[in-house]
Design a protein around this motif. Structure first.
Motif, PDB file in Angstrom:
ATOM      1  N   SER A  12      16.837 -27.905  -7.865  1.00  0.00           N
ATOM      2  CA  SER A  12      15.729 -28.001  -6.874  1.00  0.00           C
ATOM      3  C   SER A  12      14.573 -28.844  -7.406  1.00  0.00           C
ATOM      4  O   SER A  12      14.281 -28.712  -8.755  1.00  0.00           O
ATOM      5  N   ASP A  14      10.442 -29.803  -6.468  1.00  0.00           N
ATOM      6  CA  ASP A  14       9.318 -29.678  -5.498  1.00  0.00           C
ATOM      7  C   ASP A  14       8.183 -30.719  -5.564  1.00  0.00           C
ATOM      8  O   ASP A  14       7.418 -30.801  -6.655  1.00  0.00           O
ATOM      9  N   LYS A  18      10.512 -31.595  -0.750  1.00  0.00           N
ATOM     10  CA  LYS A  18      11.415 -30.458  -1.673  1.00  0.00           C
ATOM     11  C   LYS A  18      12.923 -30.907  -1.632  1.00  0.00           C
ATOM     12  O   LYS A  18      13.273 -31.133  -0.241  1.00  0.00           O
ATOM     13  N   ILE A  19      13.505 -30.971  -2.626  1.00  0.00           N
ATOM     14  CA  ILE A  19      14.796 -31.342  -2.728  1.00  0.00           C
ATOM     15  C   ILE A  19      15.682 -30.190  -3.048  1.00  0.00           C
ATOM     16  O   ILE A  19      15.070 -29.502  -4.193  1.00  0.00           O
ATOM     17  N   GLU A  20      16.840 -29.873  -2.469  1.00  0.00           N
ATOM     18  CA  GLU A  20      17.552 -28.813  -3.012  1.00  0.00           C
ATOM     19  C   GLU A  20      19.036 -28.959  -2.894  1.00  0.00           C
ATOM     20  O   GLU A  20      19.379 -29.753  -2.001  1.00  0.00           O
ATOM     21  N   GLU A  21      19.753 -28.699  -3.920  1.00  0.00           N
ATOM     22  CA  GLU A  21      21.229 -28.926  -3.915  1.00  0.00           C
ATOM     23  C   GLU A  21      21.686 -27.728  -2.910  1.00  0.00           C
ATOM     24  O   GLU A  21      21.429 -26.679  -3.328  1.00  0.00           O
ATOM     25  N   PHE A 110      22.457 -32.870  -0.620  1.00  0.00           N
ATOM     26  CA  PHE A 110      21.104 -32.532  -1.015  1.00  0.00           C
ATOM     27  C   PHE A 110      20.333 -32.358   0.138  1.00  0.00           C
ATOM     28  O   PHE A 110      20.395 -33.168   1.191  1.00  0.00           O
ATOM     29  N   GLN A 111      19.334 -31.421   0.391  1.00  0.00           N
ATOM     30  CA  GLN A 111      18.580 -31.486   1.283  1.00  0.00           C
ATOM     31  C   GLN A 111      17.125 -31.604   1.055  1.00  0.00           C
ATOM     32  O   GLN A 111      16.807 -31.309   0.093  1.00  0.00           O
ATOM     33  N   PHE A 172      20.331 -36.734  -8.092  1.00  0.00           N
ATOM     34  CA  PHE A 172      19.239 -35.793  -8.353  1.00  0.00           C
ATOM     35  C   PHE A 172      18.089 -36.160  -9.045  1.00  0.00           C
ATOM     36  O   PHE A 172      16.961 -36.209  -8.781  1.00  0.00           O
ATOM     37  N   SER A 176      14.487 -36.914  -7.534  1.00  0.00           N
ATOM     38  CA  SER A 176      13.409 -36.268  -8.074  1.00  0.00           C
ATOM     39  C   SER A 176      12.263 -37.391  -8.342  1.00  0.00           C
ATOM     40  O   SER A 176      10.783 -37.153  -8.415  1.00  0.00           O
TER      41      SER A 176
END
Length: 190
Positions: A12, A14, A18-21, A110-111, A172, A176
């Protein structure tokens, strides 16, 4: 079914967003004539959604369908149900000219959450991300920097991106970098 092994272990970041796998997204590729009534009915029977139109999504809770091309849809479901649903769809399509493949373990998801996600995606993909040009309910299959990907918006501040598992680290990294606070260009209103 075994436990989900995420390519990046739940990475993840931020920043501007916010990026989350995400873990556990069941994904089934369906190839065939998406206007064929037997295929449309089979998808509705198994997934509970109607196949969407061109560049559209049909999402209903954990299940959904994404238009990928004139003869391809990506069907979404809970990870634990993916193989059973793929098998059920295959059975229903036994007399149709169609291909059904569970690709859940071949993809990474990814969200992105935040008001700056349009700007962030626009830096990576050749897609018009203006609010009146790309809205929730639309999907794009495109390239993000150097890799193939698809993305859609669940709502005005949430998007999901799907790519091949083999390029999850690269994806990712570019997400990022694009979401880093120092990279803001402030093109879209916050």
């Amino acid at each position: 079914m075994s436990d989900v092994q995420l390519p990046l272990g739940g990475a993840s970041f931020d920043g501007l967003v916010k990026i989350e796998e995400l873990a556990g997204q069941g994904m089934i590729t369906l190839r065939g004539d998406l206007t064929d009534k037997s295929i449309v009915k089979a998808v509705k029977d198994v997934f509970g959604v109607t196949l969407p139109g061109v560049r559209q999504t049909a999402l209903d809770g954990a299940n959904g369908a994404l238009w990928m091309s004139p003869d391809e849809a990506l069907l979404l479901c809970p990870y634990a149900d993916a193989q059973a649903m793929a098998d059920a769809l295959t059975d229903k399509l036994s007399s149709a000219h169609a291909l059904v493949v569970n690709v859940s373990d071949a993809r990474a998801v990814f969200q992105l959450k935040g008001s700056m996600l349009r700007e962030m995606i626009a830096k990576l993909a050749p897609v018009d991300m203006a609010p009146d040009a790309f809205t929730p309910g639309m999907v794009r299959r495109t390239r993000m920097a150097q890799v193939a990907a698809a993305f859609w918006m669940d709502d005005a501040t949430t998007a999901r991106i799907v790519c091949f598992r083999s390029v999850a680290g690269y994806m990712f990294g570019i997400l990022s970098t694009s979401a880093d606070e120092a990279s803001a260009v402030n093109h879209f209103t916050r």
